[in-house]
Structures are given as structure tokens and as C-alpha cells.
Design a protein around this motif. Structure first.
Motif, PDB file in Angstrom:
ATOM      1  N   ARG A  70       0.738  -1.309  -0.002  1.00  0.00           N
ATOM      2  CA  ARG A  70       0.208   0.017   0.093  1.00  0.00           C
ATOM      3  C   ARG A  70       0.817   1.129  -0.224  1.00  0.00           C
ATOM      4  NH1 ARG A  70      -3.159  -1.421   5.626  1.00  0.00           N
ATOM      5  NH2 ARG A  70      -0.791  -1.666   6.002  1.00  0.00           N
ATOM      6  N   TYR A  71       1.867   1.311   0.847  1.00  0.00           N
ATOM      7  CA  TYR A  71       2.815   2.293   1.073  1.00  0.00           C
ATOM      8  C   TYR A  71       3.630   2.671  -0.408  1.00  0.00           C
ATOM      9  CZ  TYR A  71       1.461   1.417   5.902  1.00  0.00           C
ATOM     10  OH  TYR A  71       1.034   1.085   7.057  1.00  0.00           O
ATOM     11  N   ASP A  72       4.235   1.476  -0.741  1.00  0.00           N
ATOM     12  CA  ASP A  72       4.828   1.356  -2.080  1.00  0.00           C
ATOM     13  C   ASP A  72       4.006   2.139  -3.228  1.00  0.00           C
ATOM     14  OD1 ASP A  72       7.251   0.863  -3.503  1.00  0.00           O
ATOM     15  OD2 ASP A  72       6.095  -0.985  -4.263  1.00  0.00           O
ATOM     16  N   GLN A  73       2.749   1.510  -3.177  1.00  0.00           N
ATOM     17  CA  GLN A  73       1.841   1.993  -4.402  1.00  0.00           C
ATOM     18  C   GLN A  73       1.667   3.651  -4.195  1.00  0.00           C
ATOM     19  OE1 GLN A  73       0.843   0.264  -6.852  1.00  0.00           O
ATOM     20  NE2 GLN A  73      -0.403   1.852  -7.741  1.00  0.00           N
ATOM     21  N   PHE A  74       1.479   4.192  -2.939  1.00  0.00           N
ATOM     22  CA  PHE A  74       1.260   5.450  -2.651  1.00  0.00           C
ATOM     23  C   PHE A  74       2.571   6.468  -2.985  1.00  0.00           C
ATOM     24  CE2 PHE A  74       1.505   9.208  -0.157  1.00  0.00           C
ATOM     25  CZ  PHE A  74       0.103   9.778  -0.363  1.00  0.00           C
ATOM     26  N   PHE A  75       3.630   5.754  -2.554  1.00  0.00           N
ATOM     27  CA  PHE A  75       4.881   6.514  -2.761  1.00  0.00           C
ATOM     28  C   PHE A  75       5.300   6.537  -4.279  1.00  0.00           C
ATOM     29  CE2 PHE A  75       5.315   6.318   1.871  1.00  0.00           C
ATOM     30  CZ  PHE A  75       4.965   7.773   2.057  1.00  0.00           C
ATOM     31  N   SER A  76       4.753   5.717  -5.084  1.00  0.00           N
ATOM     32  CA  SER A  76       5.230   5.345  -6.439  1.00  0.00           C
ATOM     33  C   SER A  76       4.600   6.599  -7.258  1.00  0.00           C
ATOM     34  CB  SER A  76       4.941   4.467  -6.980  1.00  0.00           C
ATOM     35  OG  SER A  76       3.639   4.087  -7.077  1.00  0.00           O
ATOM     36  N   HIS A  77       3.430   6.943  -6.822  1.00  0.00           N
ATOM     37  CA  HIS A  77       3.089   8.535  -7.364  1.00  0.00           C
ATOM     38  C   HIS A  77       2.457   9.288  -6.343  1.00  0.00           C
ATOM     39  CE1 HIS A  77       3.480   6.483 -11.423  1.00  0.00           C
ATOM     40  NE2 HIS A  77       2.872   5.255 -10.826  1.00  0.00           N
ATOM     41  N   PRO A  78       3.113   9.812  -5.572  1.00  0.00           N
ATOM     42  CA  PRO A  78       2.714  10.803  -4.568  1.00  0.00           C
ATOM     43  C   PRO A  78       2.034  11.771  -4.851  1.00  0.00           C
ATOM     44  CG  PRO A  78       4.990  10.836  -4.639  1.00  0.00           C
ATOM     45  CD  PRO A  78       4.863  10.114  -5.694  1.00  0.00           C
ATOM     46  N   PRO A  79       0.775  12.234  -4.266  1.00  0.00           N
ATOM     47  CA  PRO A  79      -0.045  13.400  -4.708  1.00  0.00           C
ATOM     48  C   PRO A  79       0.720  14.620  -4.229  1.00  0.00           C
ATOM     49  CG  PRO A  79      -1.293  11.799  -3.540  1.00  0.00           C
ATOM     50  CD  PRO A  79      -0.039  11.271  -3.397  1.00  0.00           C
ATOM     51  N   ALA A  80       0.558  15.794  -4.893  1.00  0.00           N
ATOM     52  CA  ALA A  80       1.144  16.966  -4.569  1.00  0.00           C
ATOM     53  C   ALA A  80       0.244  17.704  -3.299  1.00  0.00           C
ATOM     54  CB  ALA A  80       0.835  17.926  -5.782  1.00  0.00           C
ATOM     55  N   GLY A  81       1.143  18.168  -2.576  1.00  0.00           N
ATOM     56  CA  GLY A  81       0.421  18.896  -1.262  1.00  0.00           C
ATOM     57  C   GLY A  81       1.308  19.182  -0.325  1.00  0.00           C
ATOM     58  N   THR A  82       0.925  19.627   0.614  1.00  0.00           N
ATOM     59  CA  THR A  82       1.766  19.859   2.013  1.00  0.00           C
ATOM     60  C   THR A  82       1.228  19.034   3.179  1.00  0.00           C
ATOM     61  OG1 THR A  82       1.999  22.013   1.116  1.00  0.00           O
ATOM     62  CG2 THR A  82       2.551  21.695   3.413  1.00  0.00           C
TER      63      THR A  82
END
Length: 192
Positions: A70-82
């Protein structure tokens, strides 16, 4: 009363797929399937402290790389934002990883687990998810994550409404749900 599908809000399309006995909680629950494709359990409730301890003890034996799929998938295309909010942050692993890129906040009704895993708790809030969301102003977070959390919500639609309110316009939500095809033996319960 027959359960309604939380997605399409009808009961005529719902069938019971599995019945389980949770030996940790000493309760019975059922997994239902709807023709719309959603699987859900009844009753739906937050796991207790005892249930979490039993699961964590079993997970310790299987623990590998903390960067799970789950984390690998998220960080492979991290959404922009702060600002990022991780609802149901558990042991704080994802919050710790996300803090390298975001102002990350994690909320869990048992955030003590984060401290037992060696995480100092910075950015971790011990609170009921709904109460926390009600206390946050509108349009606050750029990203909200719910990793294997939504299936525990008594009212998933209400939870998502509250998430939407705290999410900034153009923000992103990342949600994972357990695989309905999982092996029941992997869960801390037995088939009834």
C-alpha cells in the motif's frame, strides 16, 4: 433485519458469503457480498485493544519490509500537497514515512501502538476518527489516506462525507480495502 449494501443502499442484492466467529472478541460476524461488487461485514465496528494486540503479535512473526504494497503504491506516485492526514494510522509506520514529504498527521483510536513500535508519537493523535474530523476546519488537508480502515466504519458514507469536508479542493484521497478473496486463515478468526 437484512443488511443494506453501504454502496448501493439496497438489501435485495446482498447475499451472505461467510460466517465467522472471532475468538478474540467472542463474537460472531458475517461477510456479505452485493451484486454491485462490494463485500462488507456485519456488524461493523472498530477493533478492540485486545484484538489489535493479538493481530500485532501475529504480524511480528511475519514482519518484513515496512514499505508494504500500500505504501509502495502510494509513494510511487505521491499526490502533490503539503498536509497529509492518515486515518487509522495504527503503529505510525506510514506517518513516519510520509513525514519525509508531507506535514503528516496520523489519527487512531489506539495511537499508543505507535509509541510501542519506537515511534515518538510526533504527529500522532490518539482520538476517535469521527471526533477528530469534526474538530478540524474545512479544506484543511491536501491528502487523506485510509489504509484498511473504511471496512471498520459503522457508516462508511458518513466517514467519507467528513473526509471530503476536511479535504482541500483538488485534494486526494487514497483508500485500500481488504481483498474479499483473502484466505480466512490469515485473519484472527475461524469459520463458523
Amino acid at each position: 433485519m437484512w443488511p443494506f449494501c453501504p454502496s448501493c443502499v439496497v438489501d435485495t442484492r446482498v447475499i451472505t458469503v461467510e460466517r465467522h466467529y472471532d475468538a478474540v472478541e467472542n463474537t460472531h460476524y458475517a461477510v456479505h457480498g452485493c451484486r454491485c461488487g462490494l463485500s462488507f461485514s456485519t456488524p461493523s465496528r472498530q477493533p478492540s485493544q485486545r484484538w489489535r494486540e493479538v493481530c500485532e503479535a501475529g504480524r511480528e512473526e511475519r514482519r518484513g519490509d515496512p514499505l508494504d504494497w500500500r505504501y509502495d503504491q502510494f509513494f510511487s506516485h505521491p499526490p502533490a500537497g503539503t498536509w497529509l492526514l492518515d486515518l487509522g494510522c495504527g503503529d505510525g509506520t506510514f506517518v513516519r514515512l510520509a513525514a519525509a514529504r508531507y506535514m503528516a498527521v496520523g489519527v487512531d483510536n489506539d495511537a499508543r501502538v505507535a509509541r510501542t513500535r519506537g515511534f515518538d508519537g510526533h504527529g500522532i493523535v490518539n482520538a476517535d476518527i469521527h471526533e477528530y474530523l469534526l474538530g478540524i476546519g474545512d479544506d484543511y488537508f491536501d491528502v487523506v489516506t485510509l489504509f484498511d480502515v473504511l471496512e471498520h466504519a459503522e457508516d462508511p458514507a458518513l466517514l467519507l462525507e467528513r473526509v471530503k469536508r476536511v479535504l482541500r479542493v483538488g485534494g486526494h484521497v487514497a483508500i485500500t480495502l481488504p481483498n474479499a478473496d483473502r484466505s480466512p486463515a490469515a485473519e484472527p478468526s475461524v469459520l463458523a
